[in-house]
Scaffold this motif. Structure first.
Motif, PDB file in Angstrom:
ATOM      1  N   LEU A  10     -23.348  82.386   2.760  1.00  0.00           N
ATOM      2  CA  LEU A  10     -23.922  83.225   3.805  1.00  0.00           C
ATOM      3  C   LEU A  10     -24.428  82.368   4.950  1.00  0.00           C
ATOM      4  N   LYS A  11     -24.232  82.880   6.167  1.00  0.00           N
ATOM      5  CA  LYS A  11     -24.752  82.206   7.358  1.00  0.00           C
ATOM      6  C   LYS A  11     -25.359  83.266   8.272  1.00  0.00           C
ATOM      7  N   GLN A  23     -29.395  79.458  17.664  1.00  0.00           N
ATOM      8  CA  GLN A  23     -29.953  78.806  16.481  1.00  0.00           C
ATOM      9  C   GLN A  23     -29.256  79.327  15.230  1.00  0.00           C
ATOM     10  N   THR A  24     -29.025  78.446  14.272  1.00  0.00           N
ATOM     11  CA  THR A  24     -28.601  78.870  12.946  1.00  0.00           C
ATOM     12  C   THR A  24     -29.870  79.055  12.125  1.00  0.00           C
ATOM     13  N   ILE A  25     -30.110  80.282  11.691  1.00  0.00           N
ATOM     14  CA  ILE A  25     -31.345  80.602  10.978  1.00  0.00           C
ATOM     15  C   ILE A  25     -31.270  80.135   9.538  1.00  0.00           C
ATOM     16  N   THR A  26     -30.164  80.405   8.871  1.00  0.00           N
ATOM     17  CA  THR A  26     -29.971  79.946   7.501  1.00  0.00           C
ATOM     18  C   THR A  26     -28.486  79.845   7.210  1.00  0.00           C
ATOM     19  N   ARG A  52     -26.499  87.580  13.571  1.00  0.00           N
ATOM     20  CA  ARG A  52     -25.233  87.902  12.915  1.00  0.00           C
ATOM     21  C   ARG A  52     -25.223  87.291  11.526  1.00  0.00           C
ATOM     22  N   MET A  53     -25.033  88.145  10.522  1.00  0.00           N
ATOM     23  CA  MET A  53     -24.961  87.709   9.132  1.00  0.00           C
ATOM     24  C   MET A  53     -23.489  87.685   8.729  1.00  0.00           C
TER      25      MET A  53
END
Length: 68
Positions: A10-11, A23-26, A52-53
């Motif tokens: 998951l991103k 930013q990339t949150i996770t 966006r997931m």
């Protein structure tokens, strides 16, 4: 907060309204379950953002309004 029905890569990315990656949150491999993540928006200006997931099987985009 988000849930994952089965183990998946998951991103979660944050974009501004013109489509630039902010930013990339996770990002990572998540087992099935419920999760909560936080990100620091201290350096972001007020405005509209899209988060966006992305996983191997699905894609979801949602709008977020940041007010200072």
């Amino acid at each position: 907060k988000f849930s994952v029905p089965k183990q998946t890569q998951l991103k979660i990315n944050l974009y501004n309204v013109i489509g630039e990656l902010v930013q990339t949150i996770t990002e990572g491999l998540y087992d099935a379950g419920y999760y909560q993540t936080e990100f620091n928006a201290q350096n972001l200006p007020s405005g509209i953002y899209i988060y966006r997931m992305e996983s191997g099987e699905s894609l979801q985009s949602k709008k977020m309004i940041l007010i200072r």
